[in-house]
Each structure stands twice: as C-alpha cells, then as structure tokens.
Design an enzyme around this catalytic site. Sequence first.
Site, mmCIF file in Angstrom:
data_model
loop_
_atom_site.group_PDB
_atom_site.id
_atom_site.type_symbol
_atom_site.label_atom_id
_atom_site.label_comp_id
_atom_site.label_asym_id
_atom_site.label_seq_id
_atom_site.Cartn_x
_atom_site.Cartn_y
_atom_site.Cartn_z
ATOM 1 N N GLU A 45 0.752 -1.355 0.078
ATOM 2 C CA GLU A 45 -0.262 -0.333 0.135
ATOM 3 C C GLU A 45 1.014 1.190 0.371
ATOM 4 O O GLU A 45 1.920 1.281 0.917
ATOM 5 C CB GLU A 45 -0.900 -0.192 0.911
ATOM 6 C CG GLU A 45 -2.041 1.536 1.176
ATOM 7 C CD GLU A 45 -2.730 1.456 2.347
ATOM 8 O OE1 GLU A 45 -3.490 1.031 3.487
ATOM 9 O OE2 GLU A 45 -3.561 2.893 2.468
ATOM 10 N N GLU A 70 5.495 4.853 3.080
ATOM 11 C CA GLU A 70 4.886 6.345 3.424
ATOM 12 C C GLU A 70 6.865 7.060 3.552
ATOM 13 O O GLU A 70 7.301 7.164 4.361
ATOM 14 C CB GLU A 70 3.963 5.405 4.529
ATOM 15 C CG GLU A 70 3.365 6.843 5.304
ATOM 16 C CD GLU A 70 2.639 8.075 4.190
ATOM 17 O OE1 GLU A 70 3.769 9.370 4.441
ATOM 18 O OE2 GLU A 70 1.427 8.137 3.896
ATOM 19 N N ASP A 120 -2.477 12.699 -2.373
ATOM 20 C CA ASP A 120 -2.833 14.210 -2.610
ATOM 21 C C ASP A 120 -2.733 14.508 -4.129
ATOM 22 O O ASP A 120 -2.726 13.743 -4.839
ATOM 23 C CB ASP A 120 -1.278 14.563 -2.703
ATOM 24 C CG ASP A 120 -1.094 14.163 -0.962
ATOM 25 O OD1 ASP A 120 -1.492 14.106 -0.411
ATOM 26 O OD2 ASP A 120 0.414 13.746 -0.609
ATOM 27 N N LYS A 124 -3.797 21.931 -8.236
ATOM 28 C CA LYS A 124 -3.782 23.787 -8.939
ATOM 29 C C LYS A 124 -2.819 22.670 -10.271
ATOM 30 O O LYS A 124 -1.529 21.699 -10.155
ATOM 31 C CB LYS A 124 -2.710 24.182 -8.601
ATOM 32 C CG LYS A 124 -3.099 25.449 -7.055
ATOM 33 C CD LYS A 124 -2.433 25.944 -6.293
ATOM 34 C CE LYS A 124 -3.141 26.886 -5.371
ATOM 35 N NZ LYS A 124 -2.295 27.588 -4.460
ATOM 36 N N ASP A 156 -10.859 10.845 -4.715
ATOM 37 C CA ASP A 156 -12.567 11.606 -5.026
ATOM 38 C C ASP A 156 -12.004 12.959 -5.748
ATOM 39 O O ASP A 156 -13.302 14.176 -4.820
ATOM 40 C CB ASP A 156 -12.507 11.792 -2.228
ATOM 41 C CG ASP A 156 -11.603 12.865 -2.522
ATOM 42 O OD1 ASP A 156 -10.295 12.887 -2.377
ATOM 43 O OD2 ASP A 156 -11.794 14.036 -1.854
ATOM 44 N N THR A 189 -10.912 5.609 4.605
ATOM 45 C CA THR A 189 -9.592 5.878 5.516
ATOM 46 C C THR A 189 -9.803 7.760 5.442
ATOM 47 O O THR A 189 -11.170 8.334 5.601
ATOM 48 C CB THR A 189 -8.873 5.940 4.629
ATOM 49 O OG1 THR A 189 -9.267 6.800 3.404
ATOM 50 C CG2 THR A 189 -8.186 4.913 3.421
ATOM 51 N N PHE A 191 -9.194 10.401 4.766
ATOM 52 C CA PHE A 191 -8.599 11.068 3.569
ATOM 53 C C PHE A 191 -10.538 10.846 2.581
ATOM 54 O O PHE A 191 -11.022 11.994 2.555
ATOM 55 C CB PHE A 191 -7.821 10.883 2.963
ATOM 56 C CG PHE A 191 -7.159 12.098 3.354
ATOM 57 C CD1 PHE A 191 -6.990 13.239 2.951
ATOM 58 C CD2 PHE A 191 -6.029 11.692 4.031
ATOM 59 C CE1 PHE A 191 -5.707 13.991 3.376
ATOM 60 C CE2 PHE A 191 -4.895 12.827 5.162
ATOM 61 C CZ PHE A 191 -5.119 14.335 4.767
ATOM 62 N N GLU A 192 -10.933 9.407 2.896
ATOM 63 C CA GLU A 192 -12.289 9.464 2.338
ATOM 64 C C GLU A 192 -12.986 9.721 3.128
ATOM 65 O O GLU A 192 -14.186 10.364 2.525
ATOM 66 C CB GLU A 192 -12.029 7.805 2.493
ATOM 67 C CG GLU A 192 -13.404 6.969 1.671
ATOM 68 C CD GLU A 192 -13.272 5.466 1.451
ATOM 69 O OE1 GLU A 192 -11.877 4.793 2.089
ATOM 70 O OE2 GLU A 192 -14.354 5.256 1.252
#
Length: 211
Positions: A45, A70, A120, A124, A156, A189, A191-192
């Site tokens: 992951e 990570e 992420d 922009k 998302d 998660t 961020f989900e």
Amino acid sequence: MQLRGRLTGAQRRALDELLPLYSANSEVLLDAAQLFGRSAPLGIEIGFGTGDALIHWATAQPDWNLLGVEIYPPGIGALLNRIEEDGVENVRIVQGRAEDVVEKVLSRASVAEVRIFFPDPWPKKRHHKRRLIQPAFVERLMGRMAVNGELHFATDWEPYALWATGVFAGFPELAPVEAANAQDLRPPTRFEQRGHRLGHQIFEFQFKKQG
Ligand SMILES: C[S@@+](CC[C@H](N)C(=O)[O-])C[C@H]1O[C@@H](n2cnc3c(N)ncnc32)[C@H](O)[C@@H]1O
C-alpha cells in the site's frame, strides 16, 4: 529519519522503538522471505497515511506479506502503534518516496497487489507534475507487478480521476476488473471520510495486470 515535526509522544516512541523491528531498508532490494520470515504473496500500500486500510488488509488476509510505503513520520508512528496493539504480524514498512521505493526496493514481477488510496490530489495545474500517478511511475510499477497482479486506486478528486484514467489508458496490460466492494478493501480512510464530508464522489479503479 525525515522530518519528525508534530509527532505525538506515542508516535515518537513507536518510531524509536518499533520502526527498527518493522522496517525494510529503503535503499536495498527487498528480500521479502527474509524480512517477513516466510514466503507469501506480497501486497503493497502506497501512501498509507495513518494505516487504517493497511491494518484492515493485514487482518483480512493474514496469509499475505504486506509492505506499507509512506513518507509521513506521524503516520508511520500511528501504524506502528496499531501493529503493536493489534498484534499484527504480516506488515512491514518502508519509509521513503514511493517513486524511489518502487525503483530500488521491489524486485521484478514480485508484487501481487498494489493499493493506492486517496493520494494527494495536487489540484493546481502547476502542481500536477507532483501527482503520484504519472506514466513513468506506472511504467515502473508495471515492471514490479506479477502477471495477474491487481492494482487498486481510489480518489475523491474528480480531476485526478480523469487524469488517472488518461495515464492508466497508456497501459493496455491493465485490464479493468469488476470493482470489489470498497468496504471489503478498506474501512473509510481519513481522507475518504474528508471527501464524504465535502460531498465528493469516490472514484474506484481496479485492474488486473495481464501479460
Ligand atoms: C492524502 S493522504 C491519504 C492517506 C491515506 N491513504 C488515506 O486515504 O487517508 C496521502 C498520503 O500519501 C503520502 N505520500 C505523498 N507522497 C508520497 C510519496 N511520493 N511516496 C509515499 N507516500 C507519499 C502522504 O504522506 C500522505 O500520508
């Protein structure tokens, strides 16, 4: 060790005491059987954040060896604490940029499944080059994935979903497969959940690598 700012005491202790026990060298080709003490399918992951999805995966598939990649020390500390608290035995961590880890650590055709959840989005335009999903990165990943290996990606951020659609389209060996239930892959998660709060749609990509 990279930047350690904003660590809780528990995360700092985990990095000091547990990381040496559960980490793989980010500069050296991985010997998975040696690192995990057994031969088993290897899943990775990338950008696991605080590790909730990875702990879920490890518990759901204890017969797999799972490697989390990570760069964020508080997240690594949080995952290490969960590994210890939950007695998880099949997770190891590489601290480093996924682009470098895929290049230096993973051997050819060694990875049975890759999961990338909510990377992420870099909204922009001038930052799009920082997005993880880039042709060169996916190309490298393809070389490390086993035949019939699976790739799961979720975002998302609709513009990132469109971007990723374009990048993945450049890899005809990636055959779309019937999407598994997201709930089977992961608890929502961090961020989900943020995406849900913002009313964002979740875009799921699931592929099998053929040939
Ligand atoms: C938006 S967060 C998502 C975290 C988690 N997957 C989730 O859904 O809550 C993206 C994560 O990817 C990590 N990350 C960003 N760039 C990375 C890279 N090049 N290699 C590895 N991890 C990276 C960040 O530190 C962060 O934890």
